[in-house]
Design a protein around this motif. Sequence first.
Motif, PDB file in Angstrom:
ATOM      1  N   LEU A 118     -24.417  64.492 116.566  1.00  0.00           N
ATOM      2  CA  LEU A 118     -25.343  63.395 117.465  1.00  0.00           C
ATOM      3  C   LEU A 118     -25.755  64.408 118.420  1.00  0.00           C
ATOM      4  CD1 LEU A 118     -22.214  61.907 116.998  1.00  0.00           C
ATOM      5  CD2 LEU A 118     -22.345  61.690 119.646  1.00  0.00           C
ATOM      6  N   ILE A 119     -27.573  63.632 118.599  1.00  0.00           N
ATOM      7  CA  ILE A 119     -28.486  64.638 119.784  1.00  0.00           C
ATOM      8  C   ILE A 119     -28.613  63.912 120.684  1.00  0.00           C
ATOM      9  CG2 ILE A 119     -28.811  65.391 117.713  1.00  0.00           C
ATOM     10  CD1 ILE A 119     -31.659  63.436 117.735  1.00  0.00           C
ATOM     11  N   ASN A 120     -29.786  64.519 121.657  1.00  0.00           N
ATOM     12  CA  ASN A 120     -29.983  63.765 123.033  1.00  0.00           C
ATOM     13  C   ASN A 120     -28.945  63.097 124.296  1.00  0.00           C
ATOM     14  OD1 ASN A 120     -32.752  64.414 122.175  1.00  0.00           O
ATOM     15  ND2 ASN A 120     -32.508  62.560 121.315  1.00  0.00           N
ATOM     16  N   ALA A 121     -27.460  63.645 123.725  1.00  0.00           N
ATOM     17  CA  ALA A 121     -26.725  62.625 124.087  1.00  0.00           C
ATOM     18  C   ALA A 121     -26.281  63.606 125.722  1.00  0.00           C
ATOM     19  CB  ALA A 121     -25.139  62.994 123.119  1.00  0.00           C
ATOM     20  N   ARG A 122     -25.832  63.316 126.323  1.00  0.00           N
ATOM     21  CA  ARG A 122     -25.223  63.543 127.968  1.00  0.00           C
ATOM     22  C   ARG A 122     -23.129  63.902 127.707  1.00  0.00           C
ATOM     23  NH1 ARG A 122     -25.234  59.336 130.845  1.00  0.00           N
ATOM     24  NH2 ARG A 122     -27.456  60.069 131.851  1.00  0.00           N
ATOM     25  N   VAL A 123     -23.098  65.049 127.570  1.00  0.00           N
ATOM     26  CA  VAL A 123     -22.344  65.178 127.077  1.00  0.00           C
ATOM     27  C   VAL A 123     -20.569  65.779 128.120  1.00  0.00           C
ATOM     28  CG1 VAL A 123     -20.476  66.955 124.847  1.00  0.00           C
ATOM     29  CG2 VAL A 123     -23.158  65.906 124.880  1.00  0.00           C
ATOM     30  N   PHE A 124     -19.945  64.776 128.199  1.00  0.00           N
ATOM     31  CA  PHE A 124     -18.482  65.042 129.692  1.00  0.00           C
ATOM     32  C   PHE A 124     -17.305  65.920 127.938  1.00  0.00           C
ATOM     33  CE2 PHE A 124     -15.055  64.077 131.516  1.00  0.00           C
ATOM     34  CZ  PHE A 124     -15.162  64.642 132.782  1.00  0.00           C
ATOM     35  N   ASP A 125     -17.203  66.831 128.310  1.00  0.00           N
ATOM     36  CA  ASP A 125     -16.414  67.709 127.443  1.00  0.00           C
ATOM     37  C   ASP A 125     -14.499  67.363 128.046  1.00  0.00           C
ATOM     38  OD1 ASP A 125     -15.980  69.383 129.536  1.00  0.00           O
ATOM     39  OD2 ASP A 125     -16.456  71.520 128.819  1.00  0.00           O
ATOM     40  N   GLU A 174     -24.855  71.258 129.809  1.00  0.00           N
ATOM     41  CA  GLU A 174     -25.775  71.033 129.533  1.00  0.00           C
ATOM     42  C   GLU A 174     -26.155  71.323 128.162  1.00  0.00           C
ATOM     43  OE1 GLU A 174     -27.589  75.085 130.924  1.00  0.00           O
ATOM     44  OE2 GLU A 174     -26.543  74.776 132.611  1.00  0.00           O
ATOM     45  N   ALA A 175     -25.376  71.333 127.628  1.00  0.00           N
ATOM     46  CA  ALA A 175     -25.771  70.832 125.882  1.00  0.00           C
ATOM     47  C   ALA A 175     -25.410  69.385 125.958  1.00  0.00           C
ATOM     48  CB  ALA A 175     -24.910  71.291 124.973  1.00  0.00           C
ATOM     49  N   THR A 176     -26.784  68.400 124.438  1.00  0.00           N
ATOM     50  CA  THR A 176     -26.807  67.246 124.449  1.00  0.00           C
ATOM     51  C   THR A 176     -26.541  67.023 122.745  1.00  0.00           C
ATOM     52  OG1 THR A 176     -29.174  68.311 123.848  1.00  0.00           O
ATOM     53  CG2 THR A 176     -28.694  67.422 126.444  1.00  0.00           C
ATOM     54  N   THR A 177     -26.273  67.958 122.322  1.00  0.00           N
ATOM     55  CA  THR A 177     -26.128  67.880 120.647  1.00  0.00           C
ATOM     56  C   THR A 177     -24.645  68.199 120.328  1.00  0.00           C
ATOM     57  OG1 THR A 177     -28.209  68.635 119.862  1.00  0.00           O
ATOM     58  CG2 THR A 177     -26.796  68.996 118.522  1.00  0.00           C
ATOM     59  N   VAL A 178     -24.237  67.262 119.670  1.00  0.00           N
ATOM     60  CA  VAL A 178     -22.103  68.026 118.948  1.00  0.00           C
ATOM     61  C   VAL A 178     -22.480  67.607 117.409  1.00  0.00           C
ATOM     62  CG1 VAL A 178     -20.286  67.338 118.976  1.00  0.00           C
ATOM     63  CG2 VAL A 178     -21.156  66.933 120.983  1.00  0.00           C
ATOM     64  N   VAL A 179     -22.013  68.501 117.309  1.00  0.00           N
ATOM     65  CA  VAL A 179     -21.615  68.212 115.270  1.00  0.00           C
ATOM     66  C   VAL A 179     -20.490  68.299 115.072  1.00  0.00           C
ATOM     67  CG1 VAL A 179     -22.767  69.411 113.376  1.00  0.00           C
ATOM     68  CG2 VAL A 179     -23.711  69.713 114.819  1.00  0.00           C
ATOM     69  N   PHE A 180     -20.200  67.767 113.898  1.00  0.00           N
ATOM     70  CA  PHE A 180     -19.013  67.468 113.851  1.00  0.00           C
ATOM     71  C   PHE A 180     -18.663  66.415 112.204  1.00  0.00           C
ATOM     72  CE2 PHE A 180     -20.045  63.259 115.923  1.00  0.00           C
ATOM     73  CZ  PHE A 180     -18.852  62.143 115.059  1.00  0.00           C
ATOM     74  N   ASP A 181     -17.446  67.013 111.867  1.00  0.00           N
ATOM     75  CA  ASP A 181     -16.515  66.246 110.609  1.00  0.00           C
ATOM     76  C   ASP A 181     -15.328  65.987 110.625  1.00  0.00           C
ATOM     77  OD1 ASP A 181     -16.120  68.623 110.026  1.00  0.00           O
ATOM     78  OD2 ASP A 181     -17.779  69.157 108.115  1.00  0.00           O
ATOM     79  N   SER A 182     -15.207  65.302 109.587  1.00  0.00           N
ATOM     80  CA  SER A 182     -13.458  65.289 109.538  1.00  0.00           C
ATOM     81  C   SER A 182     -12.315  66.862 110.102  1.00  0.00           C
ATOM     82  CB  SER A 182     -13.428  64.709 107.892  1.00  0.00           C
ATOM     83  OG  SER A 182     -13.377  65.811 106.505  1.00  0.00           O
ATOM     84  N   ILE A 237     -15.125  69.116 115.310  1.00  0.00           N
ATOM     85  CA  ILE A 237     -16.090  69.609 116.722  1.00  0.00           C
ATOM     86  C   ILE A 237     -16.727  71.089 115.538  1.00  0.00           C
ATOM     87  CG2 ILE A 237     -16.758  70.301 118.658  1.00  0.00           C
ATOM     88  CD1 ILE A 237     -15.116  67.921 119.196  1.00  0.00           C
ATOM     89  N   LEU A 238     -18.057  71.290 115.265  1.00  0.00           N
ATOM     90  CA  LEU A 238     -18.287  72.109 114.050  1.00  0.00           C
ATOM     91  C   LEU A 238     -18.928  73.088 115.233  1.00  0.00           C
ATOM     92  CD1 LEU A 238     -19.260  70.833 111.067  1.00  0.00           C
ATOM     93  CD2 LEU A 238     -17.179  71.409 111.136  1.00  0.00           C
ATOM     94  N   ALA A 239     -19.768  71.897 115.802  1.00  0.00           N
ATOM     95  CA  ALA A 239     -20.672  73.151 117.258  1.00  0.00           C
ATOM     96  C   ALA A 239     -20.908  72.289 118.113  1.00  0.00           C
ATOM     97  CB  ALA A 239     -21.905  73.710 116.505  1.00  0.00           C
ATOM     98  N   VAL A 240     -21.282  72.557 119.906  1.00  0.00           N
ATOM     99  CA  VAL A 240     -21.518  72.320 120.650  1.00  0.00           C
ATOM    100  C   VAL A 240     -22.445  72.669 121.502  1.00  0.00           C
ATOM    101  CG1 VAL A 240     -20.999  71.322 123.031  1.00  0.00           C
ATOM    102  CG2 VAL A 240     -19.186  71.375 121.096  1.00  0.00           C
ATOM    103  N   GLY A 241     -23.821  72.202 121.018  1.00  0.00           N
ATOM    104  CA  GLY A 241     -25.229  72.753 121.450  1.00  0.00           C
ATOM    105  C   GLY A 241     -25.810  73.163 120.314  1.00  0.00           C
ATOM    106  N   GLY A 279     -29.365  58.226 126.623  1.00  0.00           N
ATOM    107  CA  GLY A 279     -29.406  56.701 127.674  1.00  0.00           C
ATOM    108  C   GLY A 279     -27.895  56.837 127.313  1.00  0.00           C
ATOM    109  N   GLY A 280     -26.684  57.745 126.910  1.00  0.00           N
ATOM    110  CA  GLY A 280     -25.374  57.348 126.612  1.00  0.00           C
ATOM    111  C   GLY A 280     -24.826  59.215 127.149  1.00  0.00           C
ATOM    112  N   THR A 281     -23.348  58.310 126.797  1.00  0.00           N
ATOM    113  CA  THR A 281     -22.360  59.968 127.026  1.00  0.00           C
ATOM    114  C   THR A 281     -21.418  60.583 126.491  1.00  0.00           C
ATOM    115  OG1 THR A 281     -22.508  59.049 129.633  1.00  0.00           O
ATOM    116  CG2 THR A 281     -21.195  60.596 128.973  1.00  0.00           C
ATOM    117  N   LEU A 282     -21.410  61.096 125.749  1.00  0.00           N
ATOM    118  CA  LEU A 282     -20.605  60.977 124.914  1.00  0.00           C
ATOM    119  C   LEU A 282     -18.661  62.093 125.332  1.00  0.00           C
ATOM    120  CD1 LEU A 282     -19.473  61.401 121.542  1.00  0.00           C
ATOM    121  CD2 LEU A 282     -20.416  64.123 121.423  1.00  0.00           C
ATOM    122  N   LEU A 283     -18.483  61.152 124.996  1.00  0.00           N
ATOM    123  CA  LEU A 283     -17.020  61.668 125.614  1.00  0.00           C
ATOM    124  C   LEU A 283     -15.409  62.068 124.725  1.00  0.00           C
ATOM    125  CD1 LEU A 283     -16.214  58.381 127.810  1.00  0.00           C
ATOM    126  CD2 LEU A 283     -16.721  60.593 129.113  1.00  0.00           C
ATOM    127  N   ALA A 284     -14.552  63.287 124.936  1.00  0.00           N
ATOM    128  CA  ALA A 284     -13.701  63.136 123.508  1.00  0.00           C
ATOM    129  C   ALA A 284     -12.457  61.138 124.244  1.00  0.00           C
ATOM    130  CB  ALA A 284     -12.636  64.246 124.895  1.00  0.00           C
TER     131      ALA A 284
END
Length: 416
Positions: free
Chosen positions: A11-18, A24-32, A35-39, A53-58
């Motif tokens: 996920l790129i260009n996200a507002r991330v509420f952890d 500050e990070a806007t990229t989150v990488v994950f698979d099954s 979560i592999l990386a934040v930023g 334009g979106g927000t990523l939440l847990a």
Amino acid sequence: MSTTPAPSTALINARVFDGDRTLEATTVVFDSTGILAVGGNAPASAQVVDAKGGTLLAGLIDAYVHTNVESLALALRFGVTTELEMQGTYTADNRAHITAHITADDTVADVRSSGFGITPPGGHPSELFPEGFRPGPPPGTSGRAPLMPFSTTPEEAVAFIPQLIERGSDYIKFMVDDGSVEGHPGLPMLDRATLNAGVAEAKRHGKLTVAHALTIEATRMAIEAGIDGLVHLFMDGPHTDEIITLIRDSGAFVVPCVVLNASMKGITGDQLADDPRVAAQLDEAWTKTLRSSFNHYPQGKIADVLGSVRALYDAGVDVLTGIDASMPMPFLGGLAHGASVHHELQYLVRAGLTPAQALRAATATTARRFGLNDRGRIAEGLRADLLLVDGDPTTTISDTLNTRAVWRRGTRLTAV
């Protein structure tokens, strides 16, 4: 409903509420696997999702339900990736098909359960069921019928604790209720000695303890017994400094279930049902249920409940998000799985919490208090239970309903 697995997603260009704060990070990488990386940058091999334009939440956690597979599926469509059952059949042996790593069903929310709560014969919630009611295991499972831990003496309560644990209860629930709020005054209720002994025995076994208590006096009994959490908020009057201090000093958390208290006071979920973001996900039965109410305590004041929530939070008490949704029946009205979690968040903000504080109550705080250390936050190594919404719910809480995508364990739910 189906799911579409992918090797990895970025996920790129996200507002991330952890779960605690906006990163500050806007990229989150994950698979099954999680979560592999934040930023950082999106790997070249990842499937890229532009979250501009979106927000990523847990994934949201509902800390109070009675559920089944259909309700777990409904919850997931609203971004609730875990439900905590507070009376029911989804103990460990009965949910293997949902939680097993390989065979789990990623079209439904994950679930944990207390099994059935300790209560006297004829005590709450017996008044809700026909005489002789004995539930069986969930349909489609090979599990056992749940244990009904009816207790009238300290010895009986103590004896049931290891049996509940053996049956797979994740935490132990105690009913402290004389029926006065539900319109059934005079119900048998656990006495202090039985409650105290049961709580102490559960703690001796290392189990989290929670109490159903709807009055100030029942709340006092539960806190004095050493309960870890209150899974209702008293509604028989405004709070006092004494009861707030008692709860704070005990270290107990509170799941106020404001939406349930509102329903008990005759307030329906009409406003929520009118929201097209909700209406599109509910069938006729759930819509009718949401537009109804319990209406057992119309003399109560929702302002008192909201004032108590604010006082608890200001005192430093951990407030969690839960709704007490059950089955799609009008007499259990005002509530719907998944949808009412968003309504509860709105009530928490109405009580005086900031949107970010309300979001913590549905993510990081609930995960921490229930020992769900693999979820509730967006951090490397945790489960990829995620909710992407349009807008910014950290400033406008109702934006949580702007669902763009839901992932359970890294698998995207389709047809959201």
